[in-house]
Design a protein around this motif. Structure first.
Motif, PDB file in Angstrom:
ATOM      1  N   LEU A 238       0.826  -1.210   0.000  1.00 21.93           N
ATOM      2  CA  LEU A 238       0.000   0.000   0.000  1.00 21.93           C
ATOM      3  C   LEU A 238       0.856   1.254   0.000  1.00 21.93           C
ATOM      4  N   LEU A 241       2.020   1.708  -3.631  1.00 24.35           N
ATOM      5  CA  LEU A 241       0.979   2.101  -4.583  1.00 24.35           C
ATOM      6  C   LEU A 241       0.493   3.528  -4.363  1.00 24.35           C
ATOM      7  N   ILE A 244      -5.453   5.411  -3.236  1.00 25.53           N
ATOM      8  CA  ILE A 244      -6.285   4.570  -4.094  1.00 25.53           C
ATOM      9  C   ILE A 244      -7.293   5.458  -4.817  1.00 25.53           C
ATOM     10  N   LEU A 246     -10.399   5.891  -6.000  1.00 30.46           N
ATOM     11  CA  LEU A 246     -11.782   5.412  -6.078  1.00 30.46           C
ATOM     12  C   LEU A 246     -12.736   6.587  -5.904  1.00 30.46           C
ATOM     13  N   ASP A 254     -12.816  12.277  -5.544  1.00 36.93           N
ATOM     14  CA  ASP A 254     -12.076  11.254  -4.818  1.00 36.93           C
ATOM     15  C   ASP A 254     -12.573  11.164  -3.380  1.00 36.93           C
ATOM     16  N   GLN A 260      -9.751   7.721   2.804  1.00 35.54           N
ATOM     17  CA  GLN A 260      -8.577   7.036   2.251  1.00 35.54           C
ATOM     18  C   GLN A 260      -7.817   6.317   3.361  1.00 35.54           C
ATOM     19  N   GLN A 264      -7.232   2.281   3.612  1.00 39.49           N
ATOM     20  CA  GLN A 264      -5.873   1.754   3.625  1.00 39.49           C
ATOM     21  C   GLN A 264      -5.585   0.990   4.915  1.00 39.49           C
ATOM     22  N   LEU A 267      -7.173  -2.471   4.470  1.00 44.15           N
ATOM     23  CA  LEU A 267      -6.395  -3.330   3.566  1.00 44.15           C
ATOM     24  C   LEU A 267      -5.041  -3.713   4.164  1.00 44.15           C
TER      25      LEU A 267
END
Length: 290
Positions: A238, A241, A244, A246, A254, A260, A264, A267
């Motif tokens: 994470l 990356l 995210i 979405l 966003d 967010q 995160q 995940l």
């Protein structure tokens, strides 16, 4: 076999210059060798014999030249000529040098005798071509005690033409046939390529692959060699990356920073659990059934 020589013992031409220039290099070398002989009268009588066709036959038998020359006697005289052959060890040195000099081995394999082949022999302290006529041994059964007699001299002259037609006979007189030299060069090449036996079939080992176990590792992991740990802070998936991308349900834009962070965090907990289970499975691999 009866072929006129290039020059007479005094060096006078017996053919137009254009014909002389067509003579092959090896024949010229042999004639020059004879013209350097100090007993000119002996060679002159032999030159006359050769020109008149008194040499009835010339054969190369093993390492000798065998000839029949018609003299005053009703039966032809038997003449034999030979050079001192090189030893097997000397020939091995020559073959090694020939192989190392690609231009020489390429020409020989193509059936051509290089004019500067003598460099290969001199590099090993040897000679292919006789230095002078004293290096050529001869015998004739005629009553003449002189050597060379006119019968031997006649064969000398015709040998020049024979060397021009096939200079490989010089190899034969030194102890190796053309085929033996070419075979030795091919063997050197095969050894260099690691294929000493070119006729041997290539053995391909059989492999039994199971696609279902392509990624499987059946042996136990040595803990002293392999260390499995969770990624340190900032090196997780994470973290690599980043945010995210979405969108909100039914809305453009966003997620907020708080949303967010919440996603995160969820995940990250999932990935951490998966990592722990993977570590446990890896450490116990091979200790029991999969």
């Amino acid at each position: 076999m009866s072929i006129s020589p290039i020059t007479n013992p005094q060096g006078a031409a017996i053919a137009p210059a254009s014909l002389q220039s067509d003579r092959q290099w090896w024949a010229t070398q042999w004639i020059d060798l004879m013209n350097s002989y100090r007993f000119k009268k002996r060679l002159e009588r032999g030159w006359i014999y050769a020109r008149k066709g008194h040499v009835k036959s010339i054969l190369f038998r093993d390492r000798k030249v065998i000839a029949k020359v018609q003299g005053t006697d009703p039966k032809p005289y038997h003449v034999s000529l030979w050079l001192t052959p090189l030893s097997d060890e000397d020939w091995q040195y020559v073959v090694n040098t020939l192989y190392q000099r690609a231009i020489f081995s390429a020409k020989l394999l193509a059936g051509e005798m290089p004019h500067n082949i003598e460099e290969v022999f001199s590099a090993n302290g040897l000679r292919l071509f006789p230095f002078n006529l004293n290096d050529v041994h001869s015998r004739c059964n005629c009553p003449d005690k002189a050597n060379p007699c006119k019968h031997v001299s006649a064969v000398y002259y015709l040998l020049g033409d024979r060397f021009g037609e096939d200079p490989f006979v010089l190899f034969q007189l030194r102890g190796r046939t053309r085929e033996q030299i070419l075979t030795a060069l091919r063997q050197q090449r095969q050894q260099a390529l690691g294929t000493a036996d070119s006729s041997a079939a290539l053995v391909v080992p059989e492999f039994h692959l199971d696609p279902q176990r392509y990624w499987a590792y059946g042996a136990s992991l040595d803990p002293s060699l392999v260390v499995i740990t969770s990624p340190t802070s900032g090196e997780g998936l994470l973290d690599v990356l980043g945010p995210i991308p979405l969108a909100l349900d039914g809305e453009a834009g966003d997620y907020s920073d708080q949303q967010q962070a919440h996603l995160q965090g969820f995940l990250r907990q999932v990935y951490q659990t998966v990592s722990q289970q993977a570590m446990i499975q890896a450490m116990t691999q091979g200790q029991g059934k999969d």
